[in-house]
Write an enzyme that holds these catalytic residues in place. Structure first.
Site, mmCIF file in Angstrom:
data_model
loop_
_atom_site.group_PDB
_atom_site.id
_atom_site.type_symbol
_atom_site.label_atom_id
_atom_site.label_comp_id
_atom_site.label_asym_id
_atom_site.label_seq_id
_atom_site.Cartn_x
_atom_site.Cartn_y
_atom_site.Cartn_z
ATOM 1 N N ASP A 181 0.864 -1.181 0.000
ATOM 2 C CA ASP A 181 0.000 0.000 0.000
ATOM 3 C C ASP A 181 0.901 1.232 0.000
ATOM 4 O O ASP A 181 1.867 1.306 0.778
ATOM 5 C CB ASP A 181 -0.903 -0.016 1.244
ATOM 6 N N ASN A 189 -2.262 12.945 -3.831
ATOM 7 C CA ASN A 189 -3.350 13.384 -4.705
ATOM 8 C C ASN A 189 -3.812 14.805 -4.353
ATOM 9 O O ASN A 189 -4.022 15.634 -5.231
ATOM 10 C CB ASN A 189 -4.546 12.426 -4.587
ATOM 11 N N HIS A 194 -4.603 14.771 -9.131
ATOM 12 C CA HIS A 194 -4.779 13.373 -9.526
ATOM 13 C C HIS A 194 -3.870 12.920 -10.660
ATOM 14 O O HIS A 194 -3.440 11.762 -10.682
ATOM 15 C CB HIS A 194 -6.253 13.087 -9.833
ATOM 16 N N ASP A 198 -1.766 9.554 -10.524
ATOM 17 C CA ASP A 198 -1.762 8.498 -11.549
ATOM 18 C C ASP A 198 -0.341 8.174 -11.994
ATOM 19 O O ASP A 198 0.008 7.003 -12.209
ATOM 20 C CB ASP A 198 -2.596 8.932 -12.767
ATOM 21 N N GLU A 224 -4.746 2.212 -4.264
ATOM 22 C CA GLU A 224 -3.292 2.340 -4.233
ATOM 23 C C GLU A 224 -2.663 1.092 -3.604
ATOM 24 O O GLU A 224 -1.609 1.139 -3.012
ATOM 25 C CB GLU A 224 -2.881 3.613 -3.483
#
Lengths: 317, 110
Positions: A181, A189, A194, A198, A224
């Protein structure tokens, strides 16, 4: 890489001919000499079915009128068995009755060619069946790949995890599961937007993919979260691999997008070969180790040998 | 393609694929092997072995058209069907055996 290994086979497709008449083998070989395919021949239904299991052909050309097990029975058996039911079958026969054709289609044949073969018809029907097979495989695979990262998706993970735990149980071979994780991903973010998030997901996926070995199954497990199924791998080896991933990620340069280091936490649950743990519980143990890594400060990996009792903490980062 | 049926009994019978470069080699192979098949049919007749005769006829029915000898395939098919009707009697199908054998005798590579 895992993804590469499972891409639709670009090699020459194998076409298996099941026909008791060797003349048919010879004729097909001559007729299909210039096609981009490899022809393999069997003379009986029984041997044909065995061959399908062995070589997983892209297409089967099946004669109906054979002594012993006839073509209908072969077709029925191929379609009844999960591992062979997707192989397309074109039925070849001198029998011209419409009811045979209907029966063949009902049993799952994709096409029907009557003997003697018309050269052009034979070629186009084979090409068409192979093309359809290729498209279906591609679609099936797309449905198993995560669009953003190119890793396997959750659906594929579930399928493979079930397969691999069964396989390990049967063979008594080692098996490990690692879950990851990203640390403070929400903050990435929120701070950088975002698109930057990404970029991180894609970059981390690439690092995981590069470090994972050919037989490892690297998946995007959730937002994630990532997971790697490692067949034939002891928990000790698994955590070494996780460490390499952890280090590669913290060392990665994101060129300002985002403008900070990224870290990852990991949890491993693995067996050296003997375990009675259920496959759902196995995932829970890996998850618990992941949250232990989080609670102990993040950017580290913890593991449990599910063949022995009690969690054991690995070297923290 | 096949107008051989109307030709005199001594006319050579040539494959419909005699000029197909893909096929020449295996047509030659078939033509060279054909006397052996006829001999096997004859010995099945001598042995009154209806089962073997039926198998041989069935194979020839399937194979011959593929090599461009439609009429031989048809004659073999007639023999196979007659055997089914004659219920194992070889005597009842001698005419069909002879028809098939004489067609085979006329086969030439070119």
């Amino acid at each position: 890489m895992t993804i590469g290994a499972a891409q639709p086979n670009d090699n020459v497709p194998i076409v298996l001919v099941i026909d008791d008449c060797v003349d048919v083998h010879r004729l097909l070989a001559a007729r299909l000499r210039n096609e981009a395919l490899e022809l393999v021949c069997e003379t009986s239904g029984e041997a044909g079915i065995e061959r399908v299991h062995q070589i997983e052909p892209s297409l089967v050309l099946l004669d109906l009128d054979m002594p012993g097990m006839d073509g209908f029975e072969v077709l029925r058996r191929l379609k009844d068995e999960t591992s062979t039911s997707d192989v397309p079958v074109i039925v070849l026969s001198g029998m011209q009755s419409p009811s045979d054709k209907v029966t063949a289609f009902d049993l799952g044949a994709v096409d029907y060619i009557t003997k003697p073969f018309d050269l052009m018809e034979l070629r186009v029907r084979i090409r068409s069946a192979l093309k359809m097979r290729h498209l279906i495989q591609m679609l099936a695979q797309r449905a198993q790949i995560d669009g953003l990262t190119g890793l396997w998706n959750r659906a594929h993970f579930d399928e493979r995890w079930a397969d691999e735990t069964k396989r390990a149980e049967r063979s008594g071979s080692p098996l490990s599961l690692a879950v990851f994780d990203l640390d403070h991903f929400k903050q990435v973010n929120d701070t950088y937007g975002h698109p930057a998030g990404d970029t991180v997901l894609q970059g981390v996926a690439r690092l995981i993919q590069n470090i994972a070995r050919q037989a490892d199954i690297a998946c995007r497990y959730g937002g994630e979260e990532f997971a790697i199924i490692m067949p034939d791998t002891t928990p000790e080896h698994a955590i070494n691999l996780c460490e390499r991933i952890r280090v590669a990620i913290i060392e990665a340069d994101w060129h300002g997008k985002p403008g900070q280091r990224i870290t990852i936490s990991a949890g491993v649950a693995g067996s050296t070969g003997q375990t009675s743990i259920g496959r759902a519980e196995w995932i829970e143990v890996a998850d618990r180790n992941l949250y232990r890594s989080k609670s102990e400060g993040r950017n580290r990996a913890s593991m449990t040998d599910v063949g022995s009792k009690g969690p054991r903490l690995a070297d923290a980062g | 393609m096949s107008d051989e049926q109307g030709t005199p009994a001594d006319q050579p019978l040539i494959s419909e694929f005699a000029s197909d470069p893909d096929m020449i080699e295996i047509v030659e192979y078939f033509v060279e092997e054909l006397p052996k098949r006829v001999a096997a049919i004859r010995s099945a007749v001598t042995d009154s072995d209806a089962q073997s005769l039926k198998t041989l006829a069935h194979q020839l029915k399937g194979a011959a058209p593929g090599y461009g000898f439609t009429v031989i395939g048809e004659a073999a098919g007639v023999l196979e069907a007659s055997l089914r009707v004659s219920d194992g009697s070889i005597e009842g199908v001698m005419g069909q055996v002879e028809d098939l054998a004489s067609l085979c005798q006329r086969v030439r590579i070119r």
